[in-house]
Design a protein around this motif. Structure first.
Motif, PDB file in Angstrom:
ATOM      1  N   ARG A   4      -8.399 -16.326 -23.197  1.00 54.03           N
ATOM      2  CA  ARG A   4      -7.964 -17.780 -23.505  1.00 54.03           C
ATOM      3  C   ARG A   4      -7.399 -18.173 -22.229  1.00 54.03           C
ATOM      4  NH1 ARG A   4      -6.556 -15.184 -28.396  1.00 54.03           N
ATOM      5  NH2 ARG A   4      -4.145 -14.892 -27.732  1.00 54.03           N
ATOM      6  N   GLN A   5      -6.610 -17.627 -21.640  1.00 55.37           N
ATOM      7  CA  GLN A   5      -6.030 -18.118 -20.219  1.00 55.37           C
ATOM      8  C   GLN A   5      -7.229 -18.423 -19.377  1.00 55.37           C
ATOM      9  OE1 GLN A   5      -3.161 -14.869 -19.496  1.00 55.37           O
ATOM     10  NE2 GLN A   5      -1.592 -16.707 -19.542  1.00 55.37           N
ATOM     11  N   LEU A   6      -8.054 -17.360 -19.088  1.00 56.73           N
ATOM     12  CA  LEU A   6      -9.257 -17.813 -18.000  1.00 56.73           C
ATOM     13  C   LEU A   6      -9.889 -19.052 -18.649  1.00 56.73           C
ATOM     14  CD1 LEU A   6     -10.024 -14.010 -17.612  1.00 56.73           C
ATOM     15  CD2 LEU A   6      -9.052 -15.276 -15.947  1.00 56.73           C
ATOM     16  N   LYS A   7     -10.454 -19.164 -19.753  1.00 62.19           N
ATOM     17  CA  LYS A   7     -11.014 -20.241 -20.294  1.00 62.19           C
ATOM     18  C   LYS A   7     -10.573 -21.591 -20.393  1.00 62.19           C
ATOM     19  CE  LYS A   7     -14.486 -21.072 -23.176  1.00 62.19           C
ATOM     20  NZ  LYS A   7     -15.778 -21.193 -22.815  1.00 62.19           N
ATOM     21  N   ALA A   8      -9.087 -21.578 -20.415  1.00 57.84           N
ATOM     22  CA  ALA A   8      -8.270 -22.848 -20.172  1.00 57.84           C
ATOM     23  C   ALA A   8      -8.378 -23.210 -18.811  1.00 57.84           C
ATOM     24  CB  ALA A   8      -7.124 -22.595 -20.841  1.00 57.84           C
ATOM     25  N   ALA A   9      -8.252 -22.432 -17.760  1.00 57.40           N
ATOM     26  CA  ALA A   9      -8.118 -22.562 -16.442  1.00 57.40           C
ATOM     27  C   ALA A   9      -9.447 -22.755 -15.611  1.00 57.40           C
ATOM     28  CB  ALA A   9      -7.317 -21.523 -15.592  1.00 57.40           C
ATOM     29  N   THR A  10     -10.468 -22.532 -16.391  1.00 59.47           N
ATOM     30  CA  THR A  10     -11.774 -22.359 -15.519  1.00 59.47           C
ATOM     31  C   THR A  10     -12.621 -23.484 -16.052  1.00 59.47           C
ATOM     32  OG1 THR A  10     -12.745 -20.647 -16.934  1.00 59.47           O
ATOM     33  CG2 THR A  10     -11.769 -20.095 -14.790  1.00 59.47           C
ATOM     34  N   PRO A  11     -13.652 -24.170 -15.363  1.00 60.10           N
ATOM     35  CA  PRO A  11     -13.665 -24.096 -14.107  1.00 60.10           C
ATOM     36  C   PRO A  11     -12.311 -24.886 -13.514  1.00 60.10           C
ATOM     37  CG  PRO A  11     -15.241 -25.673 -14.563  1.00 60.10           C
ATOM     38  CD  PRO A  11     -14.582 -25.211 -15.731  1.00 60.10           C
ATOM     39  N   GLY A  12     -12.018 -24.327 -12.250  1.00 57.05           N
ATOM     40  CA  GLY A  12     -10.808 -24.597 -11.652  1.00 57.05           C
ATOM     41  C   GLY A  12     -10.596 -23.930 -10.201  1.00 57.05           C
ATOM     42  N   SER A  13      -9.363 -24.358  -9.524  1.00 54.91           N
ATOM     43  CA  SER A  13      -9.132 -24.063  -8.246  1.00 54.91           C
ATOM     44  C   SER A  13      -8.206 -22.555  -8.221  1.00 54.91           C
ATOM     45  CB  SER A  13      -8.529 -25.078  -7.435  1.00 54.91           C
ATOM     46  OG  SER A  13      -9.184 -26.195  -7.209  1.00 54.91           O
ATOM     47  N   TYR A  14      -8.955 -21.663  -8.888  1.00 54.37           N
ATOM     48  CA  TYR A  14      -8.018 -20.343  -9.404  1.00 54.37           C
ATOM     49  C   TYR A  14      -9.076 -19.121  -8.776  1.00 54.37           C
ATOM     50  CZ  TYR A  14      -4.989 -22.999 -12.017  1.00 54.37           C
ATOM     51  OH  TYR A  14      -4.166 -24.002 -12.605  1.00 54.37           O
ATOM     52  N   THR A  15      -8.412 -17.966  -8.296  1.00 53.25           N
ATOM     53  CA  THR A  15      -9.033 -16.897  -8.086  1.00 53.25           C
ATOM     54  C   THR A  15      -8.356 -15.702  -8.973  1.00 53.25           C
ATOM     55  OG1 THR A  15      -9.949 -17.315  -6.005  1.00 53.25           O
ATOM     56  CG2 THR A  15      -9.795 -15.088  -6.515  1.00 53.25           C
ATOM     57  N   PHE A  16      -8.918 -15.352  -9.826  1.00 55.89           N
ATOM     58  CA  PHE A  16      -8.141 -14.163 -10.841  1.00 55.89           C
ATOM     59  C   PHE A  16      -8.627 -12.708 -10.287  1.00 55.89           C
ATOM     60  CE2 PHE A  16      -8.843 -17.825 -13.091  1.00 55.89           C
ATOM     61  CZ  PHE A  16      -7.756 -18.248 -13.781  1.00 55.89           C
ATOM     62  N   ILE A  17      -7.440 -11.893 -10.083  1.00 50.78           N
ATOM     63  CA  ILE A  17      -7.698 -10.547  -9.883  1.00 50.78           C
ATOM     64  C   ILE A  17      -7.834  -9.842 -11.222  1.00 50.78           C
ATOM     65  CG2 ILE A  17      -6.979  -8.452  -8.857  1.00 50.78           C
ATOM     66  CD1 ILE A  17      -8.018 -10.712  -6.744  1.00 50.78           C
ATOM     67  N   LEU A  18      -8.935  -9.040 -11.747  1.00 49.02           N
ATOM     68  CA  LEU A  18      -8.977  -8.368 -12.932  1.00 49.02           C
ATOM     69  C   LEU A  18      -9.447  -7.057 -12.754  1.00 49.02           C
ATOM     70  CD1 LEU A  18     -11.013 -11.415 -14.336  1.00 49.02           C
ATOM     71  CD2 LEU A  18      -8.771 -10.788 -14.753  1.00 49.02           C
ATOM     72  N   GLN A  19      -9.320  -6.061 -13.723  1.00 51.76           N
ATOM     73  CA  GLN A  19      -9.583  -4.852 -13.616  1.00 51.76           C
ATOM     74  C   GLN A  19     -11.189  -4.649 -13.819  1.00 51.76           C
ATOM     75  OE1 GLN A  19      -7.168  -2.500 -13.029  1.00 51.76           O
ATOM     76  NE2 GLN A  19      -8.882  -1.237 -12.444  1.00 51.76           N
ATOM     77  N   ALA A  20     -11.838  -4.005 -12.971  1.00 53.28           N
ATOM     78  CA  ALA A  20     -13.273  -4.222 -13.190  1.00 53.28           C
ATOM     79  C   ALA A  20     -13.806  -3.114 -14.128  1.00 53.28           C
ATOM     80  CB  ALA A  20     -13.984  -3.907 -11.770  1.00 53.28           C
ATOM     81  N   THR A  21     -14.887  -3.345 -14.543  1.00 56.91           N
ATOM     82  CA  THR A  21     -15.735  -2.383 -15.639  1.00 56.91           C
ATOM     83  C   THR A  21     -16.560  -1.428 -14.683  1.00 56.91           C
ATOM     84  OG1 THR A  21     -17.783  -3.748 -16.009  1.00 56.91           O
ATOM     85  CG2 THR A  21     -15.576  -3.774 -17.389  1.00 56.91           C
ATOM     86  N   LYS A  22     -17.143  -0.342 -15.138  1.00 60.95           N
ATOM     87  CA  LYS A  22     -17.864   0.399 -14.609  1.00 60.95           C
ATOM     88  C   LYS A  22     -19.204  -0.038 -14.041  1.00 60.95           C
ATOM     89  CE  LYS A  22     -15.777   4.453 -16.430  1.00 60.95           C
ATOM     90  NZ  LYS A  22     -15.576   6.065 -16.278  1.00 60.95           N
ATOM     91  N   GLU A  23     -19.627  -1.285 -14.719  1.00 61.73           N
ATOM     92  CA  GLU A  23     -20.891  -2.119 -14.377  1.00 61.73           C
ATOM     93  C   GLU A  23     -20.830  -2.616 -13.270  1.00 61.73           C
ATOM     94  OE1 GLU A  23     -23.646  -2.297 -16.581  1.00 61.73           O
ATOM     95  OE2 GLU A  23     -22.245  -0.748 -17.953  1.00 61.73           O
ATOM     96  N   VAL A  24     -19.649  -2.930 -12.446  1.00 64.98           N
ATOM     97  CA  VAL A  24     -19.618  -3.611 -11.159  1.00 64.98           C
ATOM     98  C   VAL A  24     -19.793  -2.543 -10.016  1.00 64.98           C
ATOM     99  CG1 VAL A  24     -17.865  -4.676  -9.699  1.00 64.98           C
ATOM    100  CG2 VAL A  24     -17.842  -5.067 -12.103  1.00 64.98           C
TER     101      VAL A  24
END
Length: 134
Positions: free
Chosen positions: A15-35
Motif C-alpha cells: 500500500r505504501q509503495l502504491k501510494a508513492a509511485t510513480p514518484g521520486s523514490y527508490t525503495f530497498i526491498l528484500q529480493a526473491t529468488k527470481e531476481v
C-alpha cells in the motif's frame, strides 16, 4: 502486479509503495529468488525499486511488461551524472544503439527508503519522506 515476483513485500508495504509511485523514490526491498544474482546487493540480497514519474519510462515499462534494469548515467571521467540530452547524444551516440531525448531530467536525487526491516530513510532527496512517517 509483478512486484511479488521480484520483491518480498507485505500488504502494508504494498500500500505504501502504491501510494508513492510513480514518484521520486527508490525503495530497498528484500529480493526473491527470481531476481538474477548479478542484480542483487551481494551480501544483503536486496534490490532497489524505482518507478519514476516520467512518461517515457512508464511507456517503456508498459510496453515491455516487465522490469527494466537501469542506473544513473555517470561516466568514469565525470564527477556528476549526465542529465542534458544534447550532451548525452554528443558523448554517447556512437557507443549506444539508441538515445531517447526526454528533455533535461534534473540532478536532484531520489529519496531512498529501506523497507527490508521496517521503514528507514537512507537518503533524503526529491521525494517527500513524510509519506512514510519520517
Amino acid at each position: 502486479s509483478e512486484l511479488g515476483t521480484y520483491a518480498k513485500v507485505d500488504n502494508s508495504q504494498f500500500r505504501q509503495l502504491k501510494a508513492a509511485t510513480p514518484g521520486s523514490y527508490t525503495f530497498i526491498l528484500q529480493a526473491t529468488k527470481e531476481v538474477p544474482n548479478r542484480t542483487l546487493h551481494p551480501k544483503r540480497k536486496t534490490i532497489g525499486l524505482r518507478v519514476p514519474d516520467n512518461k517515457i519510462a512508464l511507456a517503456l515499462l508498459a510496453e515491455l511488461g516487465e522490469p527494466l534494469l537501469s542506473c544513473t548515467l555517470m561516466l568514469p571521467e565525470d564527477s556528476e551524472p549526465l542529465t542534458d540530452p544534447y550532451e548525452i547524444r554528443d558523448r554517447l551516440e556512437h557507443s549506444v544503439d539508441l538515445v531517447i531525448d526526454g528533455g533535461w531530467c534534473g540532478t536532484e536525487p531520489t529519496t531512498v527508503i529501506d523497507m527490508t526491516d521496517g521503514v528507514e530513510l537512507v537518503r533524503e532527496g526529491k521525494g517527500d519522506k513524510s509519506l512514510f512517517g519520517l
